[in-house]
Structure formats: structure tokens, C-alpha cells
Scaffold this active site. Structure first.
Site, PDB file in Angstrom:
ATOM      1  N   CYS A  81      18.446   6.358  45.191  1.00 37.57           N
ATOM      2  CA  CYS A  81      18.698   5.292  46.171  1.00 37.57           C
ATOM      3  C   CYS A  81      17.829   4.056  45.870  1.00 37.57           C
ATOM      4  O   CYS A  81      18.080   3.399  44.867  1.00 37.57           O
ATOM      5  CB  CYS A  81      18.498   5.852  47.568  1.00 37.57           C
ATOM      6  SG  CYS A  81      19.493   4.988  48.775  1.00 37.57           S
ATOM      7  N   HIS A 200      20.621  10.881  48.345  1.00 34.39           N
ATOM      8  CA  HIS A 200      19.291  11.489  48.543  1.00 34.39           C
ATOM      9  C   HIS A 200      19.316  13.012  48.344  1.00 34.39           C
ATOM     10  O   HIS A 200      19.361  13.752  49.330  1.00 34.39           O
ATOM     11  CB  HIS A 200      18.814  11.215  49.973  1.00 34.39           C
ATOM     12  CG  HIS A 200      18.291   9.852  50.192  1.00 34.39           C
ATOM     13  ND1 HIS A 200      16.954   9.537  50.111  1.00 34.39           N
ATOM     14  CD2 HIS A 200      18.930   8.702  50.509  1.00 34.39           C
ATOM     15  CE1 HIS A 200      16.785   8.255  50.367  1.00 34.39           C
ATOM     16  NE2 HIS A 200      17.968   7.722  50.618  1.00 34.39           N
ATOM     17  N   GLU A 202      16.976  14.964  47.677  1.00 31.11           N
ATOM     18  CA  GLU A 202      15.750  15.602  48.183  1.00 31.11           C
ATOM     19  C   GLU A 202      15.835  15.935  49.675  1.00 31.11           C
ATOM     20  O   GLU A 202      15.006  16.651  50.195  1.00 31.11           O
ATOM     21  CB  GLU A 202      14.538  14.702  47.888  1.00 31.11           C
ATOM     22  CG  GLU A 202      14.339  13.522  48.815  1.00 31.11           C
ATOM     23  CD  GLU A 202      15.360  12.396  48.619  1.00 31.11           C
ATOM     24  OE1 GLU A 202      16.237  12.499  47.753  1.00 31.11           O
ATOM     25  OE2 GLU A 202      15.266  11.404  49.379  1.00 31.11           O
TER      26      GLU A 202
HETATM   27  N1  GLN Z   1      18.670  -0.055  51.397  1.00 33.10           N
HETATM   28  C1  GLN Z   1      17.562   0.345  50.580  1.00 33.10           C
HETATM   29  C2  GLN Z   1      17.175  -0.740  49.580  1.00 33.10           C
HETATM   30  O1  GLN Z   1      17.860  -1.677  49.418  1.00 33.10           O
HETATM   31  C3  GLN Z   1      17.826   1.653  49.848  1.00 33.10           C
HETATM   32  C4  GLN Z   1      18.133   2.720  50.849  1.00 33.10           C
HETATM   33  C5  GLN Z   1      17.596   4.077  50.481  1.00 33.10           C
HETATM   34  O2  GLN Z   1      16.809   4.252  49.551  1.00 33.10           O
HETATM   35  N2  GLN Z   1      17.970   5.045  51.288  1.00 33.10           N
HETATM   36  O3  GLN Z   1      16.172  -0.651  48.950  1.00 33.10           O
END
Ligand code: GLN
Length: 217
Positions: A81, A200, A202
Site C-alpha cells: 500500500c 494489506h 499483514e
Molecule cells: N492512502 C495512503 C497513501 O497515499 C496509502 C493507504 C495505505 O497504505 N493503506 O499513502
């Protein structure tokens, strides 16, 4: 280990190491000077990439991580992410560590976060059944989400994806291997030894991506 879902990754690494029957030492990186040649692999967790960039400034953590990745291109890295964003959009001093465009928050706002079944096409070593110790998760009251764990470990299979204000790979610009799909859209890419996932893993009880990382290290 400055921001985001970091303790969950540490637990997942421990669980994955038990599944593989190997010992690992998980080092909580907070300062650039901790990032050295002894590290075999690296996790860039999810969270908020802008907050991570800012939080890392005072102790030069992110710069040291980029320098490490540059110096050891074969050592595996798992970015999830926000971590995927940091891999695709490093400081201007570096070329992207995964070759794809990525758009932040491209599924919508926080309330548009979702879970979905994904198709995985990545060779991952089997692991024996073990429970994660969950010490740190408990300490911070971060419990794994009650999602379905993986069944069999064939090369194409389902994975329960958790997308939290997730980024999206700009599909037409992906220049590396697509290894996880949501329908037709790639949500996981592998570029050499760097694996970037927009979800995610994890937060679930399925540690196959962490096994991949440890096995490759
Ligand atoms: N929206 C976050 C970003 O732009 C990422 C979201 C996440 O890691 N769950 O960094």
C-alpha cells in the site's frame, strides 16, 4: 517502523518464519543509521506515504532505505500500500524501484475501502500451520481481521485482499510482472526482487507474501 501497519508486519514475519521453520531477527528500523549491509530483506508497510516521508526526515530513514535498495538490488523488498507508493515514487535521486505508475487514493476516500478476493500468481514456498504469537498486535490492540485464510498453495489461487484508501497501479504503465489481480486489474507487481502490493496482507492471517520475502532473502 515510524508509521502505519508496522507491528502487524513484524508479527506476520515471525509467523511466516515459523511456517518455514527458519529463525529470523526482525529489526525495527527507525533511524537511517540502522540500515546497513546486515539486513537481508525489507518491508515497507502500509500507512500514509506522505506521513512516512515526513516522519523519516529527522533520522534520514527513508533516504537510507533507498540507498540500501540501490546498493543491494537482489535483496528482496515487500512494499504494501503506502509502501508500494514509496517503491514506485522514490526521491528524485533514484529511478523507481518498481516500474509502474501508481495513483494514490485512487479507489476513493477512506469509506470506499473494501475487501475482495484476489488471484495470486506467485511462486510461494509452503508453510506448516502455526499460529502467530500476536504479542505486539495485542499490545496495540491490532487484531488480525477475521478473513478467510488461504486453503491450498497452488500457483494460482485466491487471497483475501484488504484495500484501505489504497493506491492503484496505472495499468497501462506497468513494465514488470503482474502477480496479483483483482478481476483484470493488477494489484500486485513484482519487479526483480521487489514485490509491491496495493493491499494489506499483514492484516489477514495468510502469510504467504511474507514467506515469499523470507524465502527469497
Ligand atoms: N492512502 C495512503 C497513501 O497515499 C496509502 C493507504 C495505505 O497504505 N493503506 O499513502
Amino acid at each position: 517502523m515510524l508509521q502505519g501497519a508496522r507491528y502487524e508486519h513484524a508479527e506476520a514475519l515471525r509467523a511466516a518464519s515459523q511456517q518455514l521453520g527458519i529463525e529470523v531477527e526482525v529489526i525495527h528500523l527507525k533511524m537511517g543509521k540502522q540500515v546497513d549491509s546486515h539486513l537481508d530483506c525489507l518491508v515497507l508497510p502500509g500507512g500514509e506515504s506522505t506521513a512516512m516521508r515526513k516522519a523519516s526526515e529527522s533520522e534520514s530513514l527513508l533516504g537510507a532505505i533507498y540507498a540500501w535498495m540501490d546498493e543491494y538490488p537482489l535483496r528482496p523488498v515487500l512494499g504494501t500500500c503506502a509502501g508500494a507508493i514509496l517503491l514506485a515514487q522514490p526521491d528524485s535521486a533514484y529511478e523507481p524501484f518498481i516500474r509502474t505508475g501508481i495513483a494514490r487514493n485512487a479507489w476513493g476516500r477512506q469509506r470506499d475501502s473494501f475487501e475482495a478476493m484476489l488471484e495470486v500468481n506467485l511462486e510461494v514456498p509452503d508453510g506448516k500451520d502455526v499460529e502467530a504469537s500476536a504479542d505486539e498486535r495485542n499490545q496495540f490492540n491490532h487484531q488480525p481481521l477475521p478473513v478467510q485464510a488461504a486453503g491450498s498453495e497452488s500457483s494460482t489461487e485466491h487471497f483475501h485482499g484488504v484495500f484501505i484508501r489504497a493506491p492503484r497501479f496505472d495499468q497501462s504503465t506497468i513494465e514488470c510482472n503482474q502477480v496479483v489481480h483483482l478481476g483484470k486489474e493488477a494489484v500486485g507487481v513484482l519487479d526483480g526482487s521487489r514485490l509491491a502490493l496495493t493491499f494489506h496482507p499483514e492484516l489477514t492471517g495468510d502469510y504467504r507474501f511474507h514467506r515469499w520475502l523470507l524465502h527469497r532473502a
